[in-house]
Design an enzyme around this catalytic site. Structure first.
Site, mmCIF file in Angstrom:
data_model
loop_
_atom_site.group_PDB
_atom_site.id
_atom_site.type_symbol
_atom_site.label_atom_id
_atom_site.label_comp_id
_atom_site.label_asym_id
_atom_site.label_seq_id
_atom_site.Cartn_x
_atom_site.Cartn_y
_atom_site.Cartn_z
ATOM 1 N N CYS A 73 82.656 27.191 -38.982
ATOM 2 C CA CYS A 73 82.155 27.969 -37.852
ATOM 3 C C CYS A 73 82.164 27.039 -36.648
ATOM 4 O O CYS A 73 81.461 26.025 -36.641
ATOM 5 C CB CYS A 73 80.734 28.440 -38.171
ATOM 6 S SG CYS A 73 79.917 29.244 -36.787
ATOM 7 N N CYS A 104 70.780 21.473 -23.900
ATOM 8 C CA CYS A 104 69.887 21.659 -25.042
ATOM 9 C C CYS A 104 68.444 21.239 -24.786
ATOM 10 O O CYS A 104 68.164 20.073 -24.487
ATOM 11 C CB CYS A 104 70.441 20.889 -26.239
ATOM 12 S SG CYS A 104 69.406 21.109 -27.693
ATOM 13 N N ARG A 109 81.880 35.643 -32.797
ATOM 14 C CA ARG A 109 80.441 35.940 -32.693
ATOM 15 C C ARG A 109 79.954 35.946 -31.262
ATOM 16 O O ARG A 109 80.109 34.971 -30.524
ATOM 17 C CB ARG A 109 79.630 34.927 -33.514
ATOM 18 C CG ARG A 109 78.136 35.273 -33.564
ATOM 19 C CD ARG A 109 77.392 34.437 -34.585
ATOM 20 N NE ARG A 109 78.051 34.512 -35.865
ATOM 21 C CZ ARG A 109 78.398 33.452 -36.588
ATOM 22 N NH1 ARG A 109 78.126 32.251 -36.162
ATOM 23 N NH2 ARG A 109 79.015 33.598 -37.746
ATOM 24 N N CYS A 123 74.526 29.115 -44.146
ATOM 25 C CA CYS A 123 75.232 28.271 -43.185
ATOM 26 C C CYS A 123 74.247 27.199 -42.708
ATOM 27 O O CYS A 123 73.045 27.448 -42.656
ATOM 28 C CB CYS A 123 75.688 29.134 -42.012
ATOM 29 S SG CYS A 123 76.471 28.199 -40.691
ATOM 30 N N CYS A 134 72.982 16.354 -25.155
ATOM 31 C CA CYS A 134 73.690 17.595 -24.797
ATOM 32 C C CYS A 134 72.964 18.257 -23.613
ATOM 33 O O CYS A 134 71.788 18.631 -23.742
ATOM 34 C CB CYS A 134 73.737 18.534 -25.989
ATOM 35 S SG CYS A 134 74.292 17.707 -27.491
ATOM 36 N N CYS A 168 65.549 15.377 -30.585
ATOM 37 C CA CYS A 168 66.894 14.914 -30.910
ATOM 38 C C CYS A 168 67.305 13.768 -29.982
ATOM 39 O O CYS A 168 67.026 13.796 -28.782
ATOM 40 C CB CYS A 168 67.879 16.075 -30.792
ATOM 41 S SG CYS A 168 69.549 15.593 -31.268
ATOM 42 N N CYS A 219 71.572 31.102 -41.255
ATOM 43 C CA CYS A 219 71.988 29.802 -40.749
ATOM 44 C C CYS A 219 70.756 28.946 -40.451
ATOM 45 O O CYS A 219 69.802 29.433 -39.846
ATOM 46 C CB CYS A 219 72.824 30.007 -39.488
ATOM 47 S SG CYS A 219 73.554 28.484 -38.899
HETATM 48 S S1 SF4 Z 1 72.636 20.474 -29.327
HETATM 49 FE FE1 SF4 Z 1 70.530 19.716 -29.115
HETATM 50 S S2 SF4 Z 1 69.829 19.431 -31.229
HETATM 51 FE FE2 SF4 Z 1 72.080 19.563 -31.294
HETATM 52 S S3 SF4 Z 1 72.794 17.466 -31.144
HETATM 53 FE FE3 SF4 Z 1 72.741 18.237 -29.031
HETATM 54 S S4 SF4 Z 1 70.683 17.639 -28.280
HETATM 55 FE FE4 SF4 Z 1 70.657 17.456 -30.519
#
Ligand code: SF4
Length: 328
Positions: free
Chosen positions: A190, A61, A262, A130, A58, A54, A98
């Site tokens: 959600c 992540c 949740r 979802c 984040c 990605c 999901c």
């Molecule tokens: S949480 Fe992870 S997969 Fe989702 S947008 Fe952020 S970096 Fe990308």
């Protein structure tokens, strides 16, 4: 019965959040019983249909391409593979399936067409479908709805003030816009967040304030405890205590009485007794299955045992629609 309010102030939420913990649990449990069957817990399954690589940043992540983690990039799964996984999930009593894709946003391309086919296939099994696919335009939300999408997940993650410390590649307003597109397409919303990322209580209250003052409360509010992953900027964060989870869950329950709250990531590090306390505080939904996207989760058999010991029963699928039909 507690009324549904969208005009909560931060001060009011702060008073609830900071009340003595046993009073807080008692109040949340009372609100919970006014609006829900306390024995009933929704069982959801989360499948990563496209993993890793990605472009976003984040901090929590492991799927962000820029961090050096063990996650292996996997292209979008085939439709039949996803449907087969959903069949397995249904057999283990899951009623909401999901699908998560590690995308910044949905693009109008063949992959999106494939996701639409996945939604149709899983919907035909009678499960609530979802998706969590990143940012979404109004038109894309309409297409997902037409394919049979029941709910869309897009977490706020944290407060607007702390958001920039966690993610720099998109804004809080981007998040809110996607939620608006989902709502306008008449898809169940959600949205929740993660605690344990270095935020303070004011940030936790701030996030709950944003959620509870949306024009309509989200139907589902996931409360996640960070599961730190090696290689991510948050790898060294300390584990949050069960009481911090309980405070978040109970406050969410009181200010958004009808939402499914949740108990999401982080269950793997909780005892059965700790999870029981979260249910007492108003949680009524879990993610089941050995993996939550890429992070570990309690084994299915462990959850089955927990349901037995706590005398819980899985919520049926499409309950809101069935109830609405009965009362129409
Ligand atoms: S949480 Fe992870 S997969 Fe989702 S947008 Fe952020 S970096 Fe990308």
């Amino acid at each position: 019965m507690t009324s549904i309010r969208n005009n909560w102030t931060r001060e009011e939420i702060s008073l609830i959040y900071n009340s003595p913990i046993l009073d807080l649990i008692y109040r949340a449990a009372t609100v919970h019983r006014e609006h829900h069957d306390p024995q009933e817990v929704q069982v959801c399954t989360l499948l990563s249909v496209k993993t890793g690589g990605c472009v976003e940043d984040c901090s929590y992540c492991p799927q962000a391409a820029r961090y050096n983690t063990d996650v292996k990039v996997q292209k979008l799964m085939e439709v039949h593979e996803v449907v087969n996984k959903a069949v397995e999930a249904k057999e283990s009593r899951s009623t909401r399936s999901c699908m998560g894709a590690a995308w910044r946003e949905v693009r109008d391309n063949r992959d999106f067409d494939k996701v639409l086919e996945m939604v149709k296939g899983v919907n035909s099994l009678g499960l609530e479908v979802c998706c969590t696919l990143g940012m979404l335009t109004h038109e894309q939300a309409e297409k997902l709805k037409a394919a049979g999408l029941y709910a869309y997940n897009h977490n706020l993650d944290t407060s607007e003030e702390f958001y920039g410390d966690i993610i720099s590649t998109r804004t809080y307003d981007d998040r809110l816009n996607t939620l608006k597109h989902v709502r306008e397409a008449n898809i169940s919303v959600c949205s929740g967040g993660i605690i344990g990322m270095g935020e303070n209580d004011t940030d936790r209250i701030g996030m709950l304030h944003t959620l509870s003052t949306l024009p309509q409360h989200p139907e589902s509010v996931p409360v996640n405890a960070l599961v730190p992953v090696e290689g991510t900027p948050l790898e060294d964060q300390e584990k949050v205590s069960v009481f911090e989870m309980v405070r978040m869950i109970a406050t969410a329950r009181i200010i958004m009485p009808k939402a499914m709250v949740r108990l999401s990531a982080g269950r793997v590090r909780m005892t059965l007794e700790e999870q029981a306390m979260c249910f007492m505080a108003g949680a009524n939904s879990i993610f089941a299955g050995d993996k939550l996207l890429t992070t570990p989760n309690p084994a299915v058999v462990q959850d089955q045992e927990m349901f037995q010991v706590l005398q819980l029963k899985p919520r049926v699928s499409h309950k809101d629609q069935v109830t609405a039909h009965i009362h129409a």
